[in-house]
Design a protein around this motif. Sequence first.
Motif, PDB file in Angstrom:
ATOM      1  N   ALA A 443       0.829  -1.200   0.000  1.00 13.16           N
ATOM      2  CA  ALA A 443       0.000   0.000   0.000  1.00 13.16           C
ATOM      3  C   ALA A 443       0.866   1.253   0.000  1.00 13.16           C
ATOM      4  O   ALA A 443       0.560   2.242  -0.681  1.00 13.16           O
ATOM      5  CB  ALA A 443      -0.928  -0.022   1.217  1.00 13.16           C
ATOM      6  N   MET A 444       1.962   1.234   0.776  1.00 13.73           N
ATOM      7  CA  MET A 444       2.827   2.407   0.850  1.00 13.73           C
ATOM      8  C   MET A 444       3.456   2.705  -0.507  1.00 13.73           C
ATOM      9  O   MET A 444       3.509   3.862  -0.948  1.00 13.73           O
ATOM     10  CB  MET A 444       3.915   2.197   1.913  1.00 13.73           C
ATOM     11  CG  MET A 444       4.823   3.403   2.099  1.00 13.73           C
ATOM     12  SD  MET A 444       6.040   3.141   3.403  1.00 13.73           S
ATOM     13  CE  MET A 444       4.975   3.052   4.833  1.00 13.73           C
ATOM     14  N   ALA A 445       3.954   1.661  -1.189  1.00 12.19           N
ATOM     15  CA  ALA A 445       4.550   1.877  -2.514  1.00 12.19           C
ATOM     16  C   ALA A 445       3.525   2.434  -3.491  1.00 12.19           C
ATOM     17  O   ALA A 445       3.827   3.302  -4.317  1.00 12.19           O
ATOM     18  CB  ALA A 445       5.132   0.563  -3.041  1.00 12.19           C
ATOM     19  N   GLY A 446       2.265   1.950  -3.400  1.00 13.39           N
ATOM     20  CA  GLY A 446       1.217   2.475  -4.267  1.00 13.39           C
ATOM     21  C   GLY A 446       0.922   3.941  -3.985  1.00 13.39           C
ATOM     22  O   GLY A 446       0.732   4.743  -4.914  1.00 13.39           O
ATOM     23  N   ASP A 447       0.874   4.318  -2.682  1.00 10.66           N
ATOM     24  CA  ASP A 447       0.628   5.723  -2.328  1.00 10.66           C
ATOM     25  C   ASP A 447       1.734   6.629  -2.856  1.00 10.66           C
ATOM     26  O   ASP A 447       1.463   7.715  -3.385  1.00 10.66           O
ATOM     27  CB  ASP A 447       0.524   5.859  -0.807  1.00 10.66           C
ATOM     28  CG  ASP A 447      -0.740   5.217  -0.256  1.00 10.66           C
ATOM     29  OD1 ASP A 447      -1.663   4.946  -1.060  1.00 10.66           O
ATOM     30  OD2 ASP A 447      -0.805   4.994   0.962  1.00 10.66           O
ATOM     31  N   VAL A 448       2.975   6.211  -2.687  1.00 12.16           N
ATOM     32  CA  VAL A 448       4.096   7.014  -3.167  1.00 12.16           C
ATOM     33  C   VAL A 448       4.039   7.156  -4.685  1.00 12.16           C
ATOM     34  O   VAL A 448       4.272   8.236  -5.240  1.00 12.16           O
ATOM     35  CB  VAL A 448       5.434   6.388  -2.721  1.00 12.16           C
ATOM     36  CG1 VAL A 448       6.613   7.101  -3.388  1.00 12.16           C
ATOM     37  CG2 VAL A 448       5.580   6.461  -1.206  1.00 12.16           C
ATOM     38  N   SER A 449       3.705   6.052  -5.367  1.00 10.92           N
ATOM     39  CA  SER A 449       3.601   6.097  -6.821  1.00 10.92           C
ATOM     40  C   SER A 449       2.524   7.079  -7.265  1.00 10.92           C
ATOM     41  O   SER A 449       2.729   7.890  -8.178  1.00 10.92           O
ATOM     42  CB  SER A 449       3.303   4.694  -7.359  1.00 10.92           C
ATOM     43  OG  SER A 449       3.034   4.741  -8.746  1.00 10.92           O
ATOM     44  N   ASP A 450       1.352   7.037  -6.611  1.00  8.15           N
ATOM     45  CA  ASP A 450       0.269   7.954  -6.975  1.00  8.15           C
ATOM     46  C   ASP A 450       0.661   9.397  -6.729  1.00  8.15           C
ATOM     47  O   ASP A 450       0.329  10.295  -7.519  1.00  8.15           O
ATOM     48  CB  ASP A 450      -0.988   7.610  -6.167  1.00  8.15           C
ATOM     49  CG  ASP A 450      -1.583   6.254  -6.560  1.00  8.15           C
ATOM     50  OD1 ASP A 450      -1.253   5.763  -7.663  1.00  8.15           O
ATOM     51  OD2 ASP A 450      -2.333   5.700  -5.746  1.00  8.15           O
ATOM     52  N   THR A 451       1.371   9.649  -5.619  1.00  9.37           N
ATOM     53  CA  THR A 451       1.767  11.015  -5.283  1.00  9.37           C
ATOM     54  C   THR A 451       2.795  11.570  -6.253  1.00  9.37           C
ATOM     55  O   THR A 451       2.739  12.741  -6.645  1.00  9.37           O
ATOM     56  CB  THR A 451       2.337  11.058  -3.849  1.00  9.37           C
ATOM     57  OG1 THR A 451       1.359  10.561  -2.934  1.00  9.37           O
ATOM     58  CG2 THR A 451       2.725  12.473  -3.450  1.00  9.37           C
TER      59      THR A 451
END
Length: 599
Positions: A443-451
């Motif tokens: 989830a953290m990697a996905g959030d960073v990618s979206d940001t």
Amino acid sequence: MMRVFGCVFEQHDLWLVGVAALVCVLSWAGALMVLERAKVATARIRMLWLLLAGVAAGGGTWATHFVAMLAYQPQMNLGFDLATTVISALIAVTGAWGAFEIASRHLTARPAIAAGAAMSLTVTGLHYIGMAGVVAIQREWAWDLIVASVLISTAAFIVAFTLLERAKGLRGKVFLGLAFVGGVVALHFTGMGALTVAPDPFADAADVLNRGELAEAIVIGAMIMLFVAAVFSFLDRRLAAERLAGAERVQRLADAALEGILLHDDTKVFDVNGRFCALLGFEPSDLIHTPIFDLIAPHSRPDLADARAGRREYPVEAVLLGKHGPVDVEVHSRLFNAAEGLYVTAVRDVSMRRRAERAEQADVAKSQFLANMSHELRTPLNAIIGYSELISEESEEAPTREDAQRILRSARHLLQLLNEVLDLSKIEAGSMEMMVEECDLSAMAGDVSDTMRAVASARGNTLVVSLSPGLKPVQADAFRLKQCLLNLTSNAAKFCENGVITIAVKQSVGCTEIAITDTGIGMTDEQVKRLFQPFTQADASITRKYGGTGLGLSITQRLMRLMGGEVEVVSAPGKGSTFSLILPRQAEGVAHAPVALAS
């Protein structure tokens, strides 16, 4: 398959077949017991136990084969060539020893496959070379059954070595033993089913064992194995008694010491005193047989290795990984028992001293700076940001909106600079608090990618996320770990144009690695050395061309160390860079509630 069963039930004495199976079960049970003993032995003694396991498993398998050959009754007289029979025994023992040696080097997938293949090759060699030693017969082989015997045996042994570290409790041990025994029995009787024999009237009877002599050879071999096992057991008991006597002396001294003391070899911990347990927050049972490197922060390992090798003097200041976070210590280590490779290490807690030193250094330079910056800059900056957003949204004139956007970008840049300076000051003053919790890396990697996707796209870059299957949560400060990821991804986007930025997360035994790779400008070794100094970038030209404060990487490194981890860099000019966040395996029981970790 019907041919194999026909061979067993029609051409074998079933009573002796049962004896062969019993010999196989008992020998492998003994070998697995010896392997259990080898796991807790020191490095040098472990080699002797592995040899004994090879003698038990290989010798027992050899005995199983030839007891089964005594059970084989093809209605003709069989003889056994003495030299070939001895060679088959040597192959069995040395091959089993080699397989156990491969398996002892950590049973991950590849060593388990290699050990299983080696054991299958050993049993195959024993069987078919032993069969080649049967004289007075003419042979005809069914090659499909020969291939089947090897494949079945290899599969069984790979499964067995895969289960070797995972088998727990009586049921697990039974399944483990059945896998090993199944590999031996399946190969032998499938191989026997592949054989058709006829009398050979021209056979040479020189140096040939008859059935009675073969039985005597098996009995002698079994007695030799028992003798070797008894000698090893006696030596181990004697060494264990000497080790216990020495450990008792050390324990009496250790219990009276004010420092933490541990007894260890190059790989694992053997004993600790009460002070060391209190220092790290563990019970003694949690530390005994723990890998020594699981207790040492990654950035401290090179200094301790240099001291062990004599390249620097003790004491060495290091960071140990305690139950509730990193602990600053001063380490002294001495050789305790050269024959067994044992060391005694004394550990002194210097956390308070180091915190005081850092706080004193930081206080003089930053106390007045922080007092003014916190209020005097934040208040007007927030007002500037608010009014700039308002003008940008409500103005009908394009030039005015553009000017407002410029003001907004500059104000946000100044606010980011202020926040970074305040973070760095807290870290250096030892007042940064880490909220340790379970972090979902996917989830953290996905959030960073979206940001960061829009930031990366603005320079023509493609942002890719690569996650290893079966990622497990890690114990860390989720907010600060995400801050580190955003810092590194932002840097990658800044120094890469029309390229690819990859966020890759993978886990291995002992650590979690999050790597941010770009195909940008890269750096020289000299530039890499200056990366983590506060207010410093790779060189002055980088600052002029790309901007930035030079604080992001310094903060990232220090936050990772507060979490017991490290930042690693691999880069080359024109070939891009890879920044890796390394988080070591955390001890069980690390708090699921807030924990304050001082720098």
